[in-house]
Design a protein around this motif. Structure first.
Motif, short mmCIF file in Angstrom:
data_model
loop_
_atom_site.label_atom_id
_atom_site.label_comp_id
_atom_site.label_asym_id
_atom_site.label_seq_id
_atom_site.Cartn_x
_atom_site.Cartn_y
_atom_site.Cartn_z
N PHE A 265 0.85 -1.19 0.00
CA PHE A 265 0.00 0.00 0.00
C PHE A 265 0.88 1.24 0.00
N ASP A 266 0.30 2.32 -0.46
CA ASP A 266 0.98 3.61 -0.48
C ASP A 266 0.13 4.55 0.37
N SER A 267 0.71 5.11 1.42
CA SER A 267 -0.05 5.98 2.32
C SER A 267 -0.66 7.18 1.61
N ASN A 268 0.01 7.66 0.55
CA ASN A 268 -0.52 8.82 -0.17
C ASN A 268 -1.67 8.45 -1.08
N VAL A 269 -1.52 7.35 -1.80
CA VAL A 269 -2.52 6.95 -2.79
C VAL A 269 -3.51 5.96 -2.20
N GLY A 270 -2.99 5.02 -1.45
CA GLY A 270 -3.86 3.98 -0.88
C GLY A 270 -3.56 2.64 -1.50
N ASP B 286 -8.52 10.55 3.62
CA ASP B 286 -8.89 10.12 4.97
C ASP B 286 -9.63 8.78 4.98
N VAL B 287 -9.34 7.95 3.98
CA VAL B 287 -9.92 6.61 3.91
C VAL B 287 -8.90 5.62 4.46
N ILE B 288 -9.36 4.69 5.28
CA ILE B 288 -8.45 3.68 5.82
C ILE B 288 -7.98 2.78 4.69
N VAL B 289 -6.66 2.70 4.52
CA VAL B 289 -6.08 1.86 3.46
C VAL B 289 -5.31 0.68 4.03
#
Length: 172
Positions: A113-118, A162-165
């Motif tokens: 996962f990428d924290s910026n993109v998701g 702000d979506v949980i990824v």
């Protein structure tokens, strides 16, 4: 003037008293005011309805996220980690488990996962691949074995919307 009166009477018209005209105009004005107020009330009701709809939608999102945020910041056992892996195996959230023997971590549900993109569909693991990884987590002979007695700190990762990824479990 007499002739004009006669002409009006011949056509079936009567003289209308001025009081009746005033009452008619007042009645029309009052009706217009009432209709205007009713339209305002309807607009307020629509705004209230929209606010309620937004609140219900936000509540739905909160309830969807509760299964993840309930454990945020907590320290849980390895046994609980495996249980969460099993219950979340069909969720659109990446689960990363970092153990002391595998510091790079193992990713479940998604390859990373990428924290910026998701998370992206291209990185989604197949159901079989994910099930195999989860079964390895309980096998001491496997690299991604999760000790049921170990303690894991939980962390929630969100993207820019702000979506949980991801949920990250790090062995303590």
């Amino acid at each position: 003037m007499g002739k004009k009166k006669d002409i009006i009477k011949k056509k079936g018209m009567k003289e209308i008293p001025i009081v009746a005209v005033i009452l008619l105009v007042v009645g029309i004005v009052v009706t217009l005011i009432f209709v205007g107020k009713a339209m305002g009330w309807f607009g307020n009701a629509m705004n209230t309805g929209n606010k309620v709809n937004d609140n219900v939608s936000a509540l739905g999102t909160t309830l969807d996220e509760d299964k993840f945020t309930d454990i945020e910041g907590r320290t849980i056992s390895g046994n609980e980690v495996v249980s969460y892996l099993r219950s979340w195996k069909n969720e659109d959230v990446c689960v990363k488990v970092v153990t002391k023997s595998q510091t790079g971590g193992t990713y479940y549900n998604f390859k990373n996962f990428d924290s910026n993109v998701g998370i992206t569909a291209a990185n989604k693991r197949s159901s079989e691949e994910n099930s195999t990884l989860i079964s390895y987590a309980t096998n001491q002979m496997q690299q991604n074995y999760i000790n049921p007695n170990a303690r894991f700190k939980t962390e929630i990762k969100r993207n820019q919307n702000d979506v949980i990824v991801a949920v990250v479990f790090t062995q303590q």
